[in-house]
Design a protein around this motif. Structure first.
Motif, PDB file in Angstrom:
ATOM      1  N   ASN A   1       0.838  -1.201   0.000  1.00  0.00           N
ATOM      2  CA  ASN A   1       0.000   0.000   0.000  1.00  0.00           C
ATOM      3  C   ASN A   1       0.869   1.245   0.000  1.00  0.00           C
ATOM      4  O   ASN A   1       1.925   1.285   0.646  1.00  0.00           O
ATOM      5  CB  ASN A   1      -0.905   0.042   1.230  1.00  0.00           C
ATOM      6  CG  ASN A   1      -2.061  -0.924   1.156  1.00  0.00           C
ATOM      7  OD1 ASN A   1      -2.386  -1.577   2.141  1.00  0.00           O
ATOM      8  ND2 ASN A   1      -2.717  -1.019   0.014  1.00  0.00           N
TER       9      ASN A   1
ATOM     10  N   ASP B   1      -3.788   3.907  -3.780  1.00  0.00           N
ATOM     11  CA  ASP B   1      -3.096   3.449  -2.575  1.00  0.00           C
ATOM     12  C   ASP B   1      -2.221   2.228  -2.858  1.00  0.00           C
ATOM     13  O   ASP B   1      -2.141   1.304  -2.060  1.00  0.00           O
ATOM     14  CB  ASP B   1      -4.083   3.138  -1.445  1.00  0.00           C
ATOM     15  CG  ASP B   1      -3.390   2.999  -0.089  1.00  0.00           C
ATOM     16  OD1 ASP B   1      -2.303   3.588   0.077  1.00  0.00           O
ATOM     17  OD2 ASP B   1      -3.923   2.284   0.790  1.00  0.00           O
ATOM     18  N   ILE B   2      -1.549   2.252  -4.003  1.00  0.00           N
ATOM     19  CA  ILE B   2      -0.644   1.163  -4.372  1.00  0.00           C
ATOM     20  C   ILE B   2       0.761   1.727  -4.558  1.00  0.00           C
ATOM     21  O   ILE B   2       0.935   2.811  -5.105  1.00  0.00           O
ATOM     22  CB  ILE B   2      -1.108   0.469  -5.667  1.00  0.00           C
ATOM     23  CG1 ILE B   2      -2.454  -0.220  -5.444  1.00  0.00           C
ATOM     24  CG2 ILE B   2      -0.071  -0.559  -6.147  1.00  0.00           C
ATOM     25  CD1 ILE B   2      -3.087  -0.743  -6.720  1.00  0.00           C
TER      26      ILE B   2
ATOM     27  N   ASN C   1      -9.895   6.143  -1.279  1.00  0.00           N
ATOM     28  CA  ASN C   1      -9.025   6.460  -2.406  1.00  0.00           C
ATOM     29  C   ASN C   1      -9.811   7.188  -3.497  1.00  0.00           C
ATOM     30  O   ASN C   1     -11.041   7.183  -3.499  1.00  0.00           O
ATOM     31  CB  ASN C   1      -8.418   5.182  -3.011  1.00  0.00           C
ATOM     32  CG  ASN C   1      -7.686   4.342  -1.976  1.00  0.00           C
ATOM     33  OD1 ASN C   1      -7.136   4.850  -1.012  1.00  0.00           O
ATOM     34  ND2 ASN C   1      -7.699   3.038  -2.184  1.00  0.00           N
TER      35      ASN C   1
ATOM     36  N   SER D   1      -1.923  -4.252   6.319  1.00  0.00           N
ATOM     37  CA  SER D   1      -1.971  -3.426   5.114  1.00  0.00           C
ATOM     38  C   SER D   1      -0.856  -3.807   4.159  1.00  0.00           C
ATOM     39  O   SER D   1       0.308  -3.871   4.549  1.00  0.00           O
ATOM     40  CB  SER D   1      -1.846  -1.948   5.485  1.00  0.00           C
ATOM     41  OG  SER D   1      -2.992  -1.484   6.134  1.00  0.00           O
ATOM     42  N   GLY D   2      -1.212  -4.028   2.901  1.00  0.00           N
ATOM     43  CA  GLY D   2      -0.240  -4.429   1.896  1.00  0.00           C
ATOM     44  C   GLY D   2      -0.076  -5.925   1.774  1.00  0.00           C
ATOM     45  O   GLY D   2       0.639  -6.406   0.892  1.00  0.00           O
TER      46      GLY D   2
ATOM     47  N   ASN E   1      -4.721  -6.380   0.730  1.00  0.00           N
ATOM     48  CA  ASN E   1      -5.460  -5.883   1.886  1.00  0.00           C
ATOM     49  C   ASN E   1      -5.100  -4.423   2.142  1.00  0.00           C
ATOM     50  O   ASN E   1      -3.925  -4.057   2.143  1.00  0.00           O
ATOM     51  CB  ASN E   1      -5.145  -6.728   3.116  1.00  0.00           C
ATOM     52  CG  ASN E   1      -5.507  -8.184   2.922  1.00  0.00           C
ATOM     53  OD1 ASN E   1      -6.518  -8.499   2.304  1.00  0.00           O
ATOM     54  ND2 ASN E   1      -4.675  -9.082   3.417  1.00  0.00           N
ATOM     55  N   SER E   2      -6.135  -3.598   2.379  1.00  0.00           N
ATOM     56  CA  SER E   2      -5.875  -2.163   2.422  1.00  0.00           C
ATOM     57  C   SER E   2      -6.448  -1.454   3.637  1.00  0.00           C
ATOM     58  O   SER E   2      -5.797  -0.596   4.207  1.00  0.00           O
ATOM     59  CB  SER E   2      -6.429  -1.508   1.154  1.00  0.00           C
ATOM     60  OG  SER E   2      -6.138  -0.144   1.106  1.00  0.00           O
TER      61      SER E   2
ATOM     62  N   ILE F   1      -7.797  -4.181  -2.394  1.00  0.00           N
ATOM     63  CA  ILE F   1      -7.734  -3.655  -3.757  1.00  0.00           C
ATOM     64  C   ILE F   1      -7.662  -4.847  -4.707  1.00  0.00           C
ATOM     65  O   ILE F   1      -6.785  -5.696  -4.563  1.00  0.00           O
ATOM     66  CB  ILE F   1      -6.496  -2.761  -3.932  1.00  0.00           C
ATOM     67  CG1 ILE F   1      -6.497  -1.639  -2.891  1.00  0.00           C
ATOM     68  CG2 ILE F   1      -6.425  -2.187  -5.339  1.00  0.00           C
ATOM     69  CD1 ILE F   1      -5.177  -0.905  -2.785  1.00  0.00           C
TER      70      ILE F   1
END
Length: 460
Positions: free
Chosen positions: A115, A147-148, A204, A221-222, A236-237, A253
């Motif tokens: 993320n 958010d990547i 986002n 996250s990530g 997972n975000s 995402i």
């Protein structure tokens, strides 16, 4: 009295006719567990764990005391009691912050997707692989709109994850969330896909989340959301929570979006999205009656010299499909167009005057304009971003006048009303906003702002 009421009820029920309720009372075969077999996700976890990493970051945060407080600290009365504490420096104080997250290996030679919020602003990124080895990573590129982010470590023969088509995932599919929550090490939770195509969450700019009840906690996250073949469905975000813990509403995402953005960042250093050039809105009940159709996305305005105008799209058209895939709402259409990419040739199915027609469009590149505002009294201290006919607050100086009246980073400026216009004027460009507010004094204008899912009116 009770008997009379009951008799009346029965009579009414008989007069109403028979009700045929569907029932299935067949006997189910109950099977005892096989003593030589155990129901387990272990083979999937064993396959995926080598592809998931722990990410720890260090950030240098500058803390500056606002001028109004500095004047207070430098007051002789304050100095009399607190001595040297009154000598507050004007230069910002630096402070280190540490954070944890997860990432997913996508290539043997060290590319990792995570993320953006995990690595944003980091001065140092440390990656720990499943075998305990640590590497210093460098940021390859990031895309805050989705958010990547992609980072890279210098390593060989890593274990990249296998992607799958997230569009083919179904609500009810069993999924596993794998990451490193709270820095505890590899952790696995399981659940199902609760919903798909979640938009307008307010996290986002581009949203198409997969919702899951698999527990996602801080540090996850990530990390990876995978199916029972160990294939990546999503990254997972975020979670929705009131307590800070998991409440069974997590968002990932989708892998198709991740693949497009990560590939673009690695190959081009940035994400070049497709742009059609239309202003759109959803079909509500009143529009459905007016246009005679209850699905698709209404075109309100077509930009000059855009891909849409060249394709022959007109205001009042309703776009119902892109390349044969149905479009349910404005957010879904925007995502489909953006992630087709600039230069892509698409087929649009359009409902016009009671008939369905097919139009071809070649998408242009979405351009983003950023500007730090100067010489406009009411806007000084703001950095604005113009994208998709929207003006968004990209940054706010905490000591500025807009910050004082309540303007925040991420706000979308929808309209302005001034003492000159006397009415609300919609804002679609930075230049429009500057022209309306030029030369005005404090208190002479109102801003209509969209913040997450709420609308605010602020006096400038």
């Amino acid at each position: 009295m009770k008997k009379i009421i009951l008799s009346s009820f029965l009579a009414a029920a008989l007069l109403a006719g028979n009700i045929n309720i569907k029932s299935d009372n067949s006997t189910l075969n109950r099977v005892a567990p096989n003593q030589n077999q155990v129901m387990s996700f272990s083979p999937v976890v064993k396959k995926v764990i080598p592809s998931v990493v722990n990410i720890s970051t260090t950030k240098i945060v500058k803390i500056k005391i606002p001028d109004q407080f500095r004047r207070f600290f430098n007051d002789p009365f304050f100095k009399r009691f607190f001595g040297p504490f009154g000598n507050v420096p004007n230069t910002p104080k630096e402070q280190k912050e540490y954070a944890l997250g997860s990432g997913v290996i996508i290539s043997k030679n060290g590319y990792i997707v995570t993320n953006n919020h995990v690595v944003s602003g980091a001065t140092k990124i440390i990656v720990k692989t499943f075998d305990g080895k640590k590497y210093t990573a460098k940021l390859i590129g990031s895309d805050p709109a989705t958010d990547i982010a992609v980072i890279k470590i210098e390593a060989k023969n890593l274990h990249p994850i296998t992607f799958t088509d997230s569009d083919k995932a179904k609500v009810g599919d069993v999924v596993l969330a794998i990451g490193e929550p709270f820095g505890l090490g590899e952790s696995v939770t399981h659940g199902i896909i609760s919903a798909k195509n979640r938009t307008s969450i307010g996290l986002n700019s581009y949203e198409n989340f997969i919702q899951t009840d698999a527990a996602i906690n801080p540090g996850n996250s990530g990390g990876a959301l995978v199916d029972l073949k160990g294939r990546l469905i999503g990254i997972n975000s975020a979670i929705i929570t009131k307590s800070g813990g998991n409440n069974g509403i997590g968002f990932a995402i989708p892998s198709n979006m991740v693949k497009f953005v990560a590939t673009s960042l690695i190959e081009k250093g940035k994400v070049i999205r497709g742009y059609l050039g239309v202003m759109i809105s959803n079909i509500d009940s009143s529009k459905a009656k007016l246009y005679g159709i209850d699905h698709g996305v209404l075109v309100n305005k077509v930009q000059k010299n855009s891909a849409a105008s060249k394709a022959g799209i007109k205001p009042g058209d309703i776009i119902v499909a892109v390349d044969g895939e149905k479009v349910k709402n404005a957010g879904e259409l925007r995502n489909k167009i953006a992630f087709k990419g600039a230069g892509a040739e698409i087929t649009l199915t359009v409902y016009r005057n009671g008939k369905y027609i097919t139009l071809k469009a070649k998408l242009k590149a979405l351009k983003v304009k950023k500007e730090k505002i100067q010489n406009i009294k009411l806007l000084e201290g703001l950095t604005l971003k113009e994208e998709k006919n929207e003006v968004k607050v990209d940054n706010v100086n905490p000591n500025s006048y807009p910050a004082m009246v309540g303007v925040q980073k991420g706000d979308i400026i929808l309209a302005v009303k001034t003492v000159k216009t006397g009415k609300w004027v919609e804002i679609h460009s930075i230049n429009e906003l500057k022209t309306l507010l030029k030369g005005l004094d404090r208190g002479d204008a109102l801003l209509k702002l969209k913040r997450e899912n709420s609308i605010f009116i602020i006096q400038l």
